[in-house]
Write a protein that holds these residues in place. Structure first.
Motif, PDB file in Angstrom:
ATOM      1  N   PHE A 178     110.427  12.833  76.759  1.00  0.00           N
ATOM      2  CA  PHE A 178     108.980  12.192  76.762  1.00  0.00           C
ATOM      3  C   PHE A 178     107.301  12.687  78.258  1.00  0.00           C
ATOM      4  CE2 PHE A 178     111.208   9.397  74.277  1.00  0.00           C
ATOM      5  CZ  PHE A 178     110.572   8.644  73.245  1.00  0.00           C
ATOM      6  N   ALA A 179     107.699  12.813  79.243  1.00  0.00           N
ATOM      7  CA  ALA A 179     106.955  13.443  79.602  1.00  0.00           C
ATOM      8  C   ALA A 179     106.770  14.707  79.743  1.00  0.00           C
ATOM      9  CB  ALA A 179     107.736  13.806  81.077  1.00  0.00           C
ATOM     10  N   MET A 180     107.595  15.768  78.728  1.00  0.00           N
ATOM     11  CA  MET A 180     107.024  16.361  78.574  1.00  0.00           C
ATOM     12  C   MET A 180     106.041  16.803  77.016  1.00  0.00           C
ATOM     13  SD  MET A 180     107.878  20.595  77.675  1.00  0.00           S
ATOM     14  CE  MET A 180     109.241  20.261  78.320  1.00  0.00           C
ATOM     15  N   LYS A 181     105.866  15.263  75.882  1.00  0.00           N
ATOM     16  CA  LYS A 181     105.237  15.041  75.120  1.00  0.00           C
ATOM     17  C   LYS A 181     103.701  14.792  75.979  1.00  0.00           C
ATOM     18  CE  LYS A 181     104.472  11.665  71.481  1.00  0.00           C
ATOM     19  NZ  LYS A 181     104.885  10.752  70.815  1.00  0.00           N
ATOM     20  N   GLY A 182     103.708  14.044  76.865  1.00  0.00           N
ATOM     21  CA  GLY A 182     102.394  13.884  77.808  1.00  0.00           C
ATOM     22  C   GLY A 182     101.811  15.014  78.355  1.00  0.00           C
ATOM     23  N   VAL A 183     102.312  16.296  78.163  1.00  0.00           N
ATOM     24  CA  VAL A 183     101.570  17.359  78.467  1.00  0.00           C
ATOM     25  C   VAL A 183     100.481  17.621  78.168  1.00  0.00           C
ATOM     26  CG1 VAL A 183     101.432  19.952  79.413  1.00  0.00           C
ATOM     27  CG2 VAL A 183     103.458  18.678  80.003  1.00  0.00           C
ATOM     28  N   THR A 184     100.446  17.239  76.942  1.00  0.00           N
ATOM     29  CA  THR A 184      99.518  17.554  75.793  1.00  0.00           C
ATOM     30  C   THR A 184      98.637  16.193  75.120  1.00  0.00           C
ATOM     31  OG1 THR A 184     101.259  17.402  73.963  1.00  0.00           O
ATOM     32  CG2 THR A 184     100.686  19.518  74.650  1.00  0.00           C
ATOM     33  N   GLY A 185      99.142  14.991  75.931  1.00  0.00           N
ATOM     34  CA  GLY A 185      98.920  14.373  75.703  1.00  0.00           C
ATOM     35  C   GLY A 185      97.016  13.440  76.046  1.00  0.00           C
ATOM     36  N   GLY A 186      96.958  14.706  76.694  1.00  0.00           N
ATOM     37  CA  GLY A 186      95.429  14.667  78.018  1.00  0.00           C
ATOM     38  C   GLY A 186      96.057  13.789  79.159  1.00  0.00           C
ATOM     39  N   GLU A 187      96.775  13.704  79.411  1.00  0.00           N
ATOM     40  CA  GLU A 187      97.807  12.578  80.272  1.00  0.00           C
ATOM     41  C   GLU A 187      98.350  13.973  81.438  1.00  0.00           C
ATOM     42  OE1 GLU A 187     100.962   9.963  80.253  1.00  0.00           O
ATOM     43  OE2 GLU A 187      99.688  10.242  78.529  1.00  0.00           O
ATOM     44  N   GLY A 188      98.006  14.966  80.851  1.00  0.00           N
ATOM     45  CA  GLY A 188      99.417  15.664  81.669  1.00  0.00           C
ATOM     46  C   GLY A 188      98.302  17.099  82.021  1.00  0.00           C
ATOM     47  N   THR A 189      99.701  18.507  82.192  1.00  0.00           N
ATOM     48  CA  THR A 189      98.781  19.285  82.880  1.00  0.00           C
ATOM     49  C   THR A 189      99.548  20.760  82.888  1.00  0.00           C
ATOM     50  OG1 THR A 189      97.367  18.625  85.095  1.00  0.00           O
ATOM     51  CG2 THR A 189      97.985  20.804  85.120  1.00  0.00           C
ATOM     52  N   SER A 190      98.792  21.687  82.436  1.00  0.00           N
ATOM     53  CA  SER A 190      99.865  23.224  82.355  1.00  0.00           C
ATOM     54  C   SER A 190      99.562  24.032  82.645  1.00  0.00           C
ATOM     55  CB  SER A 190     100.763  23.153  80.693  1.00  0.00           C
ATOM     56  OG  SER A 190      98.970  23.005  79.715  1.00  0.00           O
ATOM     57  N   MET A 191     100.541  24.904  83.617  1.00  0.00           N
ATOM     58  CA  MET A 191      99.923  26.397  84.578  1.00  0.00           C
ATOM     59  C   MET A 191     100.692  26.795  84.098  1.00  0.00           C
ATOM     60  SD  MET A 191      99.609  24.186  88.097  1.00  0.00           S
ATOM     61  CE  MET A 191      99.495  25.828  88.685  1.00  0.00           C
ATOM     62  N   ASN A 192     100.574  28.419  84.486  1.00  0.00           N
ATOM     63  CA  ASN A 192     101.557  29.491  85.799  1.00  0.00           C
ATOM     64  C   ASN A 192     101.457  29.108  87.403  1.00  0.00           C
ATOM     65  OD1 ASN A 192     102.767  30.405  83.490  1.00  0.00           O
ATOM     66  ND2 ASN A 192     100.652  31.643  83.102  1.00  0.00           N
ATOM     67  N   ILE A 193     102.438  29.208  87.771  1.00  0.00           N
ATOM     68  CA  ILE A 193     102.359  28.846  89.264  1.00  0.00           C
ATOM     69  C   ILE A 193     101.521  30.329  89.839  1.00  0.00           C
ATOM     70  CG2 ILE A 193     103.902  31.034  89.613  1.00  0.00           C
ATOM     71  CD1 ILE A 193     104.838  28.719  91.744  1.00  0.00           C
ATOM     72  N   PRO A 194     101.014  29.911  90.675  1.00  0.00           N
ATOM     73  CA  PRO A 194      99.479  30.997  91.370  1.00  0.00           C
ATOM     74  C   PRO A 194     100.288  31.630  91.679  1.00  0.00           C
ATOM     75  CG  PRO A 194      99.078  28.515  92.239  1.00  0.00           C
ATOM     76  CD  PRO A 194     100.759  28.060  91.643  1.00  0.00           C
ATOM     77  N   ILE A 195      99.595  33.544  90.736  1.00  0.00           N
ATOM     78  CA  ILE A 195      99.904  34.259  91.145  1.00  0.00           C
ATOM     79  C   ILE A 195      98.810  35.155  92.061  1.00  0.00           C
ATOM     80  CG2 ILE A 195     100.581  36.122  90.599  1.00  0.00           C
ATOM     81  CD1 ILE A 195     102.521  34.515  90.114  1.00  0.00           C
ATOM     82  N   SER A 196      99.550  36.001  93.018  1.00  0.00           N
ATOM     83  CA  SER A 196      98.130  36.732  94.322  1.00  0.00           C
ATOM     84  C   SER A 196      98.032  38.092  93.537  1.00  0.00           C
ATOM     85  CB  SER A 196      98.328  36.666  94.917  1.00  0.00           C
ATOM     86  OG  SER A 196      99.834  36.501  96.019  1.00  0.00           O
ATOM     87  N   GLY A 197      98.679  39.257  93.141  1.00  0.00           N
ATOM     88  CA  GLY A 197      99.185  40.431  92.623  1.00  0.00           C
ATOM     89  C   GLY A 197     100.336  40.762  92.130  1.00  0.00           C
ATOM     90  N   SER A 198     100.943  41.332  92.354  1.00  0.00           N
ATOM     91  CA  SER A 198     102.125  42.710  92.232  1.00  0.00           C
ATOM     92  C   SER A 198     102.309  43.365  92.361  1.00  0.00           C
ATOM     93  CB  SER A 198     102.255  42.675  90.737  1.00  0.00           C
ATOM     94  OG  SER A 198     101.348  43.775  90.490  1.00  0.00           O
ATOM     95  N   VAL A 199     104.325  43.697  92.927  1.00  0.00           N
ATOM     96  CA  VAL A 199     104.667  44.855  93.481  1.00  0.00           C
ATOM     97  C   VAL A 199     106.107  45.195  93.518  1.00  0.00           C
ATOM     98  CG1 VAL A 199     106.156  43.405  94.803  1.00  0.00           C
ATOM     99  CG2 VAL A 199     105.687  45.376  96.549  1.00  0.00           C
ATOM    100  N   GLY A 200     105.959  46.664  92.743  1.00  0.00           N
ATOM    101  CA  GLY A 200     107.193  47.463  92.230  1.00  0.00           C
ATOM    102  C   GLY A 200     107.080  46.387  90.777  1.00  0.00           C
ATOM    103  N   GLY A 201     105.903  45.959  90.009  1.00  0.00           N
ATOM    104  CA  GLY A 201     106.613  45.426  88.717  1.00  0.00           C
ATOM    105  C   GLY A 201     106.406  44.132  88.706  1.00  0.00           C
ATOM    106  N   ASN A 202     107.069  43.452  90.041  1.00  0.00           N
ATOM    107  CA  ASN A 202     107.412  42.232  89.673  1.00  0.00           C
ATOM    108  C   ASN A 202     106.308  41.328  90.530  1.00  0.00           C
ATOM    109  OD1 ASN A 202     109.526  43.240  89.851  1.00  0.00           O
ATOM    110  ND2 ASN A 202     110.501  42.373  91.658  1.00  0.00           N
ATOM    111  N   LEU A 203     106.146  40.171  89.792  1.00  0.00           N
ATOM    112  CA  LEU A 203     104.674  38.858  90.510  1.00  0.00           C
ATOM    113  C   LEU A 203     104.457  38.228  91.597  1.00  0.00           C
ATOM    114  CD1 LEU A 203     103.866  37.901  86.722  1.00  0.00           C
ATOM    115  CD2 LEU A 203     102.841  39.900  87.858  1.00  0.00           C
TER     116      LEU A 203
END
Length: 441
Positions: free
Chosen positions: A391-416
């Motif tokens: 139900f928490a997963m459902k709430g992500v799209t219900g206007g009460e939640g947040t979805s995001m990627n973990i913050p990225i600063s760059g890459s090294v050797g093809g890795n993020l």
């Protein structure tokens, strides 16, 4: 002695009858010695009732002494007075057929042999029966579902763990496991036939009072493998600062090392672990009749089998698996793929946790069976905790939640490479159960 009834006078032999010497007897209206009592007015509520003579052999009613049968030898005599009393063998009013109406007194009663239905008692009994049935079904469903959970991950083997914060953190893993899939299913779903299993997607779901937060961890993330205890050998391996892709931790020693690596690189305590394979994912989607999704831009990918037009459409299990696995056809590669995975999982949860599925056993049991058969969870996971996650997963799209990627600063050797400052701030907000303000990629 005068043997005539009261109010009669004179010599009957002088008037009429057998002893009369008159040639022509006088008419009844010429007999002034006969005096009838005046008839009292009838009561308007009910018609007059005929007094009934007590049947022989049933006793004599002394209420008929005055002016009754004892003193009135003429049974045809009618005084015109009705006492309202009815004589007979029954205790109630007569139905005109020798029978009786029981339970009189104007309360409706009932016809002899047919008691009036007690609706209040019937309603109480029906409600009690319904409660018992619902409880029995709920309890049996709980134990059935609980028995299907595969509690295979032992988080007690994870060492040097960070302290728990507020709320609950789930590590949700989608693996490329082909366990239980036939050769035909592998071909149809384009999964290949590689042995073993690897992580195909990883997400952290935080469930707290400030709303749910879903954070994707790209599998190409550059992370450090810390010291750990082998899940099978029990041997401790010292950390050497080795940098690898995040999915390599899972491939090296399974879920326990993956949890250890995520906790070490984020500082966030993981409370529960949930994993699902390719086959189970597709079966869940098919069990609920597909997932409706709005795809903003058309794309095609031969490796995953994806071939989608833009617009709103319903995806079946095969199409859904292709959608969440596609990476090469997307401009942002793995980052764009994690966004698609978040979008799809939120839609899946939203369309599954509906009254039409939950109260419909023909949908609920196939859906639960399809998911629980392939779910792998930690040993402390309960159905209640699993339901909260859903139900928490459902709430992500219900206007009460947040979805995001973990913050990225760059890459090294093809890795993020993760943005350490933002990740630290993000984890502090999650541990304090605050509204997340950090922006991801």
């Amino acid at each position: 002695m005068n043997d005539w009834p009261d109010r009669r006078t004179g010599d009957r032999s002088e008037r009429y009858g057998r002893g009369s010497d008159s040639a022509r007897p006088e008419s009844a209206r010429a007999m002034p010695h006969i005096q009838r009592r005046p008839t009292p007015p009838q009561r308007p509520q009910s018609p007059p009732q005929r007094p009934q003579v007590p049947p022989q052999g049933q006793g004599y009613d002394d209420r008929y002494q005055d002016g009754g049968y004892a003193n009135n030898p003429d049974p045809g005599y009618d005084s015109g007075y009705n006492t309202g009393q009815v004589y007979g063998s029954g205790g109630g009013g007569s139905d005109g057929r020798g029978g009786g109406r029981r339970g009189g007194g104007g309360d409706g009663g009932y016809v002899q042999g047919r008691p009036a239905p007690d609706w209040r008692r019937r309603i109480k009994l029906g409600a009690l029966t319904l409660v018992v049935v619902v409880l029995a079904v709920s309890i049996s469903t709980y134990f059935w579902a609980d028995s299907k959970l595969k509690r295979e991950v032992d988080l007690s083997k994870v060492i040097e763990r960070p302290e728990s914060g507020d709320g609950t953190n789930y590590l949700i893993v989608g693996s490329d496991s082909r366990e239980g899939m036939s050769a035909e299913e592998k071909k149809r779903l384009r999964t290949g036939s590689a042995e073993g299993k690897r992580t195909d997607s990883m997400m952290i779901l935080h469930d707290g009072s400030s709303g749910p937060t879903l954070i994707s961890l790209p599998r190409d993330s550059n992370v450090e493998i810390p010291s750990f205890v082998g899940s099978e050998s029990g041997k401790k391996f010292q950390g050497t600062g080795r940098q690898v892709k995040l999915n390599a931790a899972y491939a090296e020693d399974g879920p326990e090392l993956l949890v250890r690596t995520v906790e070490f690189n984020t500082g966030l305590h993981i409370d529960h672990y949930v994993e699902i394979g390719f086959g189970g994912f597709a079966k869940i989607v098919d069990a609920i009749g597909g997932v409706e999704l709005d795809i903003p831009k058309a794309f095609k990918d031969k490796k995953s089998g994806a071939d989608f037009q833009a617009g709103k459409q319903t995806l079946n299990g095969e199409q859904s698996l292709a959608f969440v696995r596609t990476r090469y056809a997307l401009p942002g590669s793995d980052l764009d793929r994690t966004k698609n995975q978040q979008k799809f999982l939120a839609a899946l949860a939203s369309q599954t946790a509906t009254p039409g599925t939950i109260i419909n056993p023909f949908k609920l049991y196939p859906t639960m069976g399809a998911g629980l058969d392939t779910l792998i969870v930690d040993k402390d996971m309960s159905l209640w905790a699993l339901g909260n996650m859903f139900f928490a997963m459902k709430g992500v799209t219900g206007g009460e939640g947040t979805s995001m990627n973990i913050p990225i600063s760059g890459s090294v050797g093809g890795n993020l490479v993760w943005d350490k400052a933002k990740v630290k701030q993000l984890v502090e907000q999650l541990n304090n159960d605050e509204k997340v303000t950090v922006k991801g990629n």
